[in-house]
Design an enzyme around this catalytic site. Structure first.
Site: not given
Ligand code: CIR
Length: 266
Positions: A161, A259
């Protein structure tokens, strides 16, 4: 009302999380929960009322609530996550936010993950990633233009991200004051081109800690993973003393400190 942090418990199924840039390694769910509890404690210490949205144990990535919404003073935008496996996460976040803000939505064929959205004052930088497509970014721009926000698309290469590669650690706190107090950003220039952030003060992560650019600013506090000591020293040298939390277990699921919460003024 004061500052709210929406969070969600670590799902029983986190071991089946989405992974893009990391190989799958065993996740200790109990340890992830213990670290998440320390994270929630850090949010409380930074002045947040921590509000839990209902657990979703069949949704592996549900702890990463940031991806489900972009909350501004005027409106909450409910996202349409880029990973189809994550779309069932948003409704419970929408229900929780409906108490606080009018809701708007990113809709098919748009996709947007909150992790791609970095707000600095009245500018929202949005990562162009496999999770956030041009349609989703255009929808966000159209939804926010009436409220006076600019949406700037930013290329991202090599990380999940935008906020994996750049986050705000100082400067303008509230929308509207960006012009008088430019932001201080923590960045990994290998992953995010610094050019769109000209005009802001940039601190680079230590090259030995590529994942260290994700810091969570809560009021004047900066919540930061304890494992990135070299970058923490760089912040301290700039007068920013981070509140350190253990975060390596959810790091195996490609999650960082931004996150796991959606922080806003209630
Ligand atoms: C994903 O790949 O969507 C999750 N395993 C990790 C999401 C992390 N979220 C973020 O950086 N906002």
């Amino acid at each position: 009302m004061g500052r709210i942090a929406l969070v969600r418990e670590v799902s029983d199924s986190i071991v089946r999380c989405e992974l893009t840039h990391l190989d799958r390694t065993p996740i200790d769910v109990a340890r992830a929960r213990a670290q998440h509890a320390e994270y929630c404690a850090a949010l409380r210490a930074a002045g947040c009322e921590v509000v839990e949205v209902p657990a979703l144990h069949d949704q592996p990535d549900a702890v990463f609530v940031e991806d489900c919404a972009v909350v501004l003073d005027e409106i909450a935008v409910i996202t349409r996550p880029g990973a189809a496996s994550r779309r069932a996460e948003v409704e419970s976040v929408a229900e929780a936010l409906a108490r606080f803000r009018p809701l708007a939505r990113i809709v098919d064929p748009g996709t947007l993950d909150g992790g791609d959205v970095l707000r600095v004052g009245r500018t929202l930088f949005v990562g162009e990633t496999p999770r956030s497509n041009a349609t989703g970014i255009a929808q966000l721009r159209a939804l926010l233009a009436p409220h006076g926000y600019a949406v700037v698309a930013v290329p991202v290469k090599g990380c999940l991200h935008l906020k994996t590669g750049v986050s705000q650690v100082g400067g303008a706190l509230r929308s509207g004051v960006a012009e008088v107090a430019p932001g201080v950003l923590l960045i990994n220039p290998e992953w995010v081109d610094p050019a769109p952030f000209a005009g802001y003060e940039l601190i680079e992560v230590d090259p030995a800690e590529p994942m260290a650019a994700n810091a969570l600013r809560v009021g004047d506090a900066v919540v930061f993973p304890e494992s990135y000591a070299r970058t923490a020293q760089r912040l301290a040298a700039r007068g920013i003393v981070p509140r350190l939390v253990p975060a390596d277990e959810l790091g195996k699921a490609e999650g960082g400190v931004t996150c796991c919460s959606v922080v806003f003024e209630g």
